[in-house]
Design an enzyme around this catalytic site. Structure first.
Site, short mmCIF file in Angstrom:
data_model
loop_
_atom_site.label_atom_id
_atom_site.label_comp_id
_atom_site.label_asym_id
_atom_site.label_seq_id
_atom_site.Cartn_x
_atom_site.Cartn_y
_atom_site.Cartn_z
N LYS A 22 0.83 -1.21 0.00
CA LYS A 22 0.00 0.00 0.00
C LYS A 22 0.86 1.26 0.00
CE LYS A 22 -2.86 2.75 3.05
NZ LYS A 22 -2.57 3.32 4.34
N ASN A 23 1.85 1.32 0.90
CA ASN A 23 2.63 2.55 1.05
C ASN A 23 3.46 2.86 -0.19
OD1 ASN A 23 1.55 2.95 3.58
ND2 ASN A 23 3.27 2.02 4.66
N ARG A 97 -5.14 10.57 3.18
CA ARG A 97 -3.87 11.19 3.54
C ARG A 97 -2.85 11.07 2.41
NH1 ARG A 97 -1.00 13.39 7.44
NH2 ARG A 97 1.24 13.03 7.46
N ASP A 121 -5.66 7.74 9.15
CA ASP A 121 -5.89 7.15 10.45
C ASP A 121 -5.84 8.20 11.56
OD1 ASP A 121 -6.22 4.54 9.65
OD2 ASP A 121 -4.08 4.13 9.65
N ASP A 319 4.12 0.50 11.87
CA ASP A 319 2.87 -0.09 11.43
C ASP A 319 2.66 -1.51 11.95
OD1 ASP A 319 1.98 2.12 10.09
OD2 ASP A 319 2.64 1.48 8.12
N MET A 341 6.24 7.11 17.61
CA MET A 341 5.86 8.09 16.59
C MET A 341 4.47 8.66 16.76
SD MET A 341 7.56 6.67 13.08
CE MET A 341 9.34 6.45 12.94
#
Length: 437
Positions: A22-23, A97, A121, A319, A341
């Site tokens: 996905k990223n 985002r 998110d 993640d 984070m």
């Protein structure tokens, strides 16, 4: 709001193939704006966030041709810049985002880029300063409409420069790279993110004619070029999904093979799961997880409690901390999870506590997990998915819990995991999707 109904307590078996990352997909799909020529991208995951981005590009005027279920051809030869200032774009862009990464390519090629404050998110503050400070360093003028929460950058042309990023932001680094490839002169980016997905973006841009060196390090040198051409690119398998399946196998005492994982791009992920006592084997480019009745957390060499924390690559990805936390609930031993984070990512632990997990939330960033060694299984319950990673973690917990669990708001899970219920049923999971009324 759709729902998953899960009958837990069943062992799974067989093999599962991870989707495209996905990223990476969000980055490389945005890069098609940089050229008027055709760009073909394969292994594109069929998930909500990626499909939203493809929709936005289509509204922007990019020609999109879906060649098969995971391969797209893009051509940005007739961009409608007026769409960027429309009310429709303000609505479309604010829901994703990842839409922030269209700004760099638009600024580089067309001299302006706009974006509404993007969504994503709700895991804590996720500031955009790195992106816009990078654009300003390249010579762009920045403006922000506080009433409409609308960002804009404009420049007649961009000029290469030396910059030191305040944080090694993955999306920020990607955005600045895409802006700098068409800038005049040479840009150096120090403290750049160097995740495999950034490396993939750089390799793709170089195949289009960009001149990027230092790929894989935190110091990138970009010699600007006048234009870029087309290319073909294949997206890596999703490392977060791979970690999810490792955790799922351990929690359900199952034997599973994860196919075609691109092992060399997994970094510390296998090692961190092994520190929880999970056995896994490398078989070619597959990961084999044998059935385990229990797994024991390793302490540090001096005997102190193990701490697992997130860090920029090549450190452990944030993640996967939610999955690590869930897996630790059934380990033998204790572990401290330190989420550095995002200050809201651990707030889903109350749902695990309701299921019988022994977790102490020390503060917004730290949780101590006291593993139950499978001596006491989690209890089935009704819960709501707050974000993508917490959602998959709760799904893993439900698969291990005896009885019937219900997870609401599964659209959050669908944002990051492709056809997850179908794929899990194929390896023996008892999971049903109930559509919203």
């Amino acid at each position: 709001m759709s729902t998953f109904v899960i009958e837990g307590g069943h062992k799974l078996s067989g093999s599962i193939t991870p989707q495209g990352a996905k990223n990476e997909a969000l980055q490389v799909i945005c890069s098609v704006i940089l050229t008027p020529e055709k760009v073909t991208i394969s292994n594109v995951p069929d998930i909500i966030d990626v499909n939203k981005l493809i929709f936005i590009l289509g509204e922007l005027g990019v020609k999109i041709n879906r060649l098969n279920e995971d391969t797209y051809e893009f051509q940005a030869d007739d961009i409608d810049l007026e769409y960027l200032e429309s009310d429709k774009f303000k609505k479309d862009g604010s829901s994703l985002r990842g839409s922030i990464m269209i700004v760099g390519p638009l600024l580089a090629r067309f001299g302006k880029g706009y974006i509404p404050r993007p969504g994503g998110d709700k895991i804590g503050r996720r500031r955009l300063d790195t992106h816009f400070e990078g654009f300003i360093n390249l010579g762009a003028k920045f403006r922000y409409n506080t009433d409409e929460k609308f960002y804009g950058v404009e420049a007649e042309y961009l000029t290469g420069t030396d910059m030191l990023l305040e944080e090694a932001s993955v999306t920020g680094t990607a955005n600045i790279i895409m802006a700098a490839v068409l800038a005049r002169g040479i840009t150096t980016i120090y403290n750049a993110a160097c995740e495999p997905y950034i490396q993939q973006l750089c390799k793709m841009l170089n195949s289009m004619g960009a001149k990027i060196t230092g790929v894989g390090s935190n110091l990138l040198k970009i010699e600007g070029v006048k234009n870029l051409g087309g290319c073909s690119h294949r997206i890596l398998p999703d490392m977060i999904e791979i970690g999810s399946w490792i955790g799922m196998a351990a929690m359900t005492k199952s034997s599973i093979t994860i196919k075609n994982v691109s092992w060399d791009n997994l970094g510390l992920i296998p090692r961190v799961f092994q520190k929880l006592g999970i056995n896994l084997e490398r078989r070619g480019d597959d990961i084999f997880i044998p059935e385990q009745e229990n797994y024991e957390i390793q302490n540090f060499i001096d005997g102190s409690i193990l701490t697992i924390s997130d860090a920029p690559w090549p450190g452990f990805t944030p993640d996967l901390l939610s999955i690590i936390l869930v897996v630790a609930t059934q380990a033998k031993g204790s572990v401290l999870i330190h989420q550095k984070m995002f200050e809201s990512r651990l707030f889903f632990v109350d749902k695990l506590i309701d299921m019988g997990a022994k977790v102490i939330l020390c503060d917004p960033h730290r949780a101590t997990v006291i593993g139950m060694n499978h001596e006491s299984s989690l209890k089935a319950t009704v819960m709501t998915s707050p974000d993508i990673r917490a959602g998959i973690s709760l799904l893993i917990a439900a698969l291990s819990a005896k009885g019937k669990s219900t997870i609401h708001n599964i659209e959050q899970i669908d944002r990051g995991y492709q056809n997850i219920d179908e794929r899990l049923r194929a390896i023996g999971a008892k999971i049903t999707r109930v559509a919203a009324n």
